[in-house]
Motif scaffolding. Sequence first.
Motif, mmCIF file in Angstrom:
data_model
loop_
_atom_site.group_PDB
_atom_site.id
_atom_site.type_symbol
_atom_site.label_atom_id
_atom_site.label_comp_id
_atom_site.label_asym_id
_atom_site.label_seq_id
_atom_site.Cartn_x
_atom_site.Cartn_y
_atom_site.Cartn_z
ATOM 1 N N LEU A 22 0.828 -1.210 0.000
ATOM 2 C CA LEU A 22 0.000 0.000 0.000
ATOM 3 C C LEU A 22 0.862 1.260 0.000
ATOM 4 C CD1 LEU A 22 -2.884 -0.894 2.506
ATOM 5 C CD2 LEU A 22 -3.072 -0.554 0.038
ATOM 6 N N ALA A 23 1.917 1.252 0.797
ATOM 7 C CA ALA A 23 2.807 2.419 0.856
ATOM 8 C C ALA A 23 3.494 2.664 -0.482
ATOM 9 C CB ALA A 23 3.847 2.218 1.951
ATOM 10 N N SER A 24 3.760 1.587 -1.215
ATOM 11 C CA SER A 24 4.540 1.686 -2.450
ATOM 12 C C SER A 24 3.716 2.059 -3.668
ATOM 13 C CB SER A 24 5.255 0.355 -2.719
ATOM 14 O OG SER A 24 6.059 -0.019 -1.633
ATOM 15 N N LEU A 25 2.398 1.868 -3.598
ATOM 16 C CA LEU A 25 1.566 2.094 -4.774
ATOM 17 C C LEU A 25 1.641 3.535 -5.278
ATOM 18 C CD1 LEU A 25 -1.623 -0.041 -3.991
ATOM 19 C CD2 LEU A 25 0.079 -0.438 -5.779
ATOM 20 N N THR A 26 1.878 4.484 -4.351
ATOM 21 C CA THR A 26 2.006 5.877 -4.780
ATOM 22 C C THR A 26 3.196 6.057 -5.715
ATOM 23 O OG1 THR A 26 1.049 6.587 -2.681
ATOM 24 C CG2 THR A 26 2.172 8.258 -3.965
ATOM 25 N N SER A 27 4.254 5.244 -5.521
ATOM 26 C CA SER A 27 5.427 5.324 -6.393
ATOM 27 C C SER A 27 5.078 4.983 -7.836
ATOM 28 C CB SER A 27 6.523 4.377 -5.893
ATOM 29 O OG SER A 27 6.878 4.655 -4.569
ATOM 30 N N MET A 28 3.985 4.237 -8.010
ATOM 31 C CA MET A 28 3.555 3.872 -9.356
ATOM 32 C C MET A 28 3.229 5.124 -10.182
ATOM 33 S SD MET A 28 0.772 0.957 -10.374
ATOM 34 C CE MET A 28 -0.555 1.751 -9.470
ATOM 35 N N LEU A 29 2.799 6.189 -9.503
ATOM 36 C CA LEU A 29 2.447 7.414 -10.218
ATOM 37 C C LEU A 29 3.687 8.091 -10.802
ATOM 38 C CD1 LEU A 29 -0.248 8.797 -7.748
ATOM 39 C CD2 LEU A 29 -0.580 7.444 -9.833
ATOM 40 N N LEU A 30 4.847 7.962 -10.115
ATOM 41 C CA LEU A 30 6.097 8.448 -10.702
ATOM 42 C C LEU A 30 6.419 7.652 -11.957
ATOM 43 C CD1 LEU A 30 8.808 9.920 -10.882
ATOM 44 C CD2 LEU A 30 9.729 8.270 -9.248
ATOM 45 N N GLY A 31 6.323 6.323 -11.856
ATOM 46 C CA GLY A 31 6.582 5.479 -13.013
ATOM 47 C C GLY A 31 5.660 5.805 -14.170
ATOM 48 N N GLY A 63 4.965 16.406 -5.328
ATOM 49 C CA GLY A 63 4.267 15.211 -4.838
ATOM 50 C C GLY A 63 5.072 13.941 -5.010
ATOM 51 N N VAL A 64 5.766 13.834 -6.134
ATOM 52 C CA VAL A 64 6.596 12.657 -6.391
ATOM 53 C C VAL A 64 7.729 12.563 -5.364
ATOM 54 C CG1 VAL A 64 8.286 11.695 -8.000
ATOM 55 C CG2 VAL A 64 6.042 12.404 -8.832
ATOM 56 N N GLY A 65 8.336 13.705 -5.025
ATOM 57 C CA GLY A 65 9.379 13.715 -4.005
ATOM 58 C C GLY A 65 8.864 13.218 -2.667
ATOM 59 N N PHE A 66 7.667 13.644 -2.291
ATOM 60 C CA PHE A 66 7.031 13.165 -1.068
ATOM 61 C C PHE A 66 6.779 11.657 -1.144
ATOM 62 C CE2 PHE A 66 5.283 16.572 1.804
ATOM 63 C CZ PHE A 66 6.033 17.614 1.278
ATOM 64 N N ALA A 67 6.299 11.203 -2.303
ATOM 65 C CA ALA A 67 5.918 9.792 -2.461
ATOM 66 C C ALA A 67 7.116 8.862 -2.335
ATOM 67 C CB ALA A 67 5.240 9.590 -3.813
ATOM 68 N N ILE A 68 8.200 9.180 -3.033
ATOM 69 C CA ILE A 68 9.385 8.321 -2.999
ATOM 70 C C ILE A 68 9.968 8.288 -1.595
ATOM 71 C CG2 ILE A 68 11.709 7.980 -3.889
ATOM 72 C CD1 ILE A 68 10.848 9.345 -6.437
ATOM 73 N N MET A 69 10.121 9.460 -1.005
ATOM 74 C CA MET A 69 10.688 9.575 0.334
ATOM 75 C C MET A 69 9.846 8.780 1.335
ATOM 76 S SD MET A 69 12.712 10.892 2.579
ATOM 77 C CE MET A 69 12.604 11.017 4.355
ATOM 78 N N GLY A 70 8.535 8.997 1.319
ATOM 79 C CA GLY A 70 7.648 8.348 2.282
ATOM 80 C C GLY A 70 7.620 6.844 2.140
ATOM 81 N N ALA A 71 7.548 6.354 0.901
ATOM 82 C CA ALA A 71 7.433 4.911 0.666
ATOM 83 C C ALA A 71 8.703 4.168 1.075
ATOM 84 C CB ALA A 71 7.116 4.645 -0.802
ATOM 85 N N VAL A 72 9.860 4.684 0.676
ATOM 86 C CA VAL A 72 11.129 4.019 1.003
ATOM 87 C C VAL A 72 11.342 3.990 2.516
ATOM 88 C CG1 VAL A 72 13.635 4.170 0.792
ATOM 89 C CG2 VAL A 72 12.207 4.539 -1.220
ATOM 90 N N SER A 76 -4.769 8.472 -7.575
ATOM 91 C CA SER A 76 -4.442 9.210 -6.350
ATOM 92 C C SER A 76 -5.615 9.248 -5.381
ATOM 93 C CB SER A 76 -4.019 10.643 -6.690
ATOM 94 O OG SER A 76 -2.920 10.653 -7.549
ATOM 95 N N ILE A 77 -6.825 9.364 -5.916
ATOM 96 C CA ILE A 77 -8.015 9.449 -5.066
ATOM 97 C C ILE A 77 -8.151 8.188 -4.222
ATOM 98 C CG2 ILE A 77 -10.521 9.724 -5.057
ATOM 99 C CD1 ILE A 77 -10.226 11.059 -7.831
ATOM 100 N N PHE A 78 -8.010 7.038 -4.867
ATOM 101 C CA PHE A 78 -8.174 5.761 -4.169
ATOM 102 C C PHE A 78 -7.014 5.493 -3.218
ATOM 103 C CE2 PHE A 78 -10.361 5.398 -8.271
ATOM 104 C CZ PHE A 78 -11.652 5.089 -7.835
ATOM 105 N N LEU A 79 -5.807 5.929 -3.603
ATOM 106 C CA LEU A 79 -4.634 5.658 -2.777
ATOM 107 C C LEU A 79 -4.667 6.424 -1.457
ATOM 108 C CD1 LEU A 79 -1.819 5.549 -5.489
ATOM 109 C CD2 LEU A 79 -2.704 3.648 -4.143
ATOM 110 N N VAL A 80 -5.283 7.607 -1.443
ATOM 111 C CA VAL A 80 -5.391 8.374 -0.194
ATOM 112 C C VAL A 80 -6.101 7.547 0.869
ATOM 113 C CG1 VAL A 80 -6.575 10.317 0.901
ATOM 114 C CG2 VAL A 80 -5.254 10.688 -1.179
#
Length: 525
Positions: free
Chosen positions: A40-49, A137-146, A203-207
């Motif tokens: 779940l934490a990593s799915l946000t990284s999919m948006l960077l990809g 947002g991508v910077g937040f996502a990568i940092m948070g997930a890792v 993004s809506i569902f991931l929140v």
Amino acid sequence: MAGSGHENGAVSIRPADNLAVFEVSKKPKKNKFALGCALLASLTSMLLGYDIGVMSGAIIFIKKDLKISDVQIEILVGVLNLYCLVGSIVAGNIADWIGRRYTIVLANVIIFVGSLFMGFSVNYAFLMVGRFIAGIGVGFAIMGAVLYNAEISPASSRGFLTSFPEVCINVGILFGYVSNYAFSKLPTRIGWRLMLGAGATPSIFLVFAVLAMPESPRWLVMQGKLGEAKVVLEKTLDTKEEAQLRLNGIKEAAGIPQDSTGDVVVVQKQTNSNGLWRELLLHPTPAVKHILICTVGIHFFQQSSGVDAVVLYSPRIFEKAGITSSNEQLLTTVAVGICKTIFILVATFLLDKSGRRALLLISTSGMVVSLATLGFSLTIINHSEAKLTWAIALCITMVLSFVAFFAIGMGPIAGIYTSEIFPLKLRAQGISLGVAVNRVTSGIIAMTFLSLYKAITIGGAFFLFAGIAAVGWLFFNICLPETRGKTLEETELLFGNLVGWREVDKKMKEDNTKGTTHGQEGSDG
């Protein structure tokens, strides 16, 4: 803290180290709760990809629709990484303030807004505003997930779980490539806007999905919430005894006395985050200095070897190889995405079996050969007036080979390794620094690749990347210790001697072996 064991010239194994022996020797099955949280934490990284993949094809249509130059294309493609730098640095402090989970929630909200801006762009300037918002947002996502995955994962499967952000990035790239092909059939002015705007929907569902996760146990301990941290540890680890051992190790790293057993305790907090940055960058211990060198090096070489040049500009590379149809270019790019995704999935199962160093060195070796051969094939094509089918096939094969070797080692290991080596109180700042170096290097490559290959030919550009990757192999072999199967606290003991870490590692293995033998003798008696 991280250097205390080295400064006196001796290695002392702390109570947390017993946990490493326990975890590695028992080899428990993958914990489903920890797996679910990490995913779940990593799915946000999919948006960077997705952004990386979709932009590679969208720029074909953006250039036609907005009538922009190659320099503007380079800036549009690469500038997201520089904005990501800002996001990752800010996110390091935000993650310590509001927690890892809410940092990921905030990342999804920001990416949602940025995707809408890009989807409704009416001109180049409006599009650049969307890139800025999405980049933060991508910077937040990568940092948070890792950070979250490193702190929620058992040592026995930390490589597997911490690789999830990289897996999701690769899945996102594949979705972006498929989106390019699907929307390319629409009118130009509509197609590229749908490509970019589609990133807002997940993004809506991931929140809401991320809100279902527990907070990181290490962050909870830093807040003095020992009771909550223990509950999370008991869910993510296999036994209550193992959870207690891990909790003791985190308390020690956070400077909380072992006799503090209440559900909530008072923790001496750093009132100014600038103090942590000064400790990290201006007054590091020998161990932290070693960690910094490894962090900057692994992230620099990961991106300077040219992976984003291949992923972002693959249609242009295939055009230079002799594939002139945009439809065929996009289809071949989809094949690149499929190959990259398959091999990152393979890597997740090898990381905790083969170790970080072995995979990293094998991966980098394969990248050097693939890049050099790709440079050779493109040079042959560039100097030939006739269409050389074998050279085109070799070019495509080497692109696939390069992304496969990258995905099986260099891709996931940079993030995993960084998340494992920093002391607890410096971990958020350390990971954000690694992400910053990664994104800046990526941005420079993305913003200069078209100009670079025009200056030294496209074959010359890939020969250059091959040389950089070869230097990276030497750096990894000399400077990076193995961290597989060790607790985050134990890993800190490996650092402090840039080229002499092998002796520390050998001593640690001997002590762990003795500890296991003594434990077996005690149970027999």
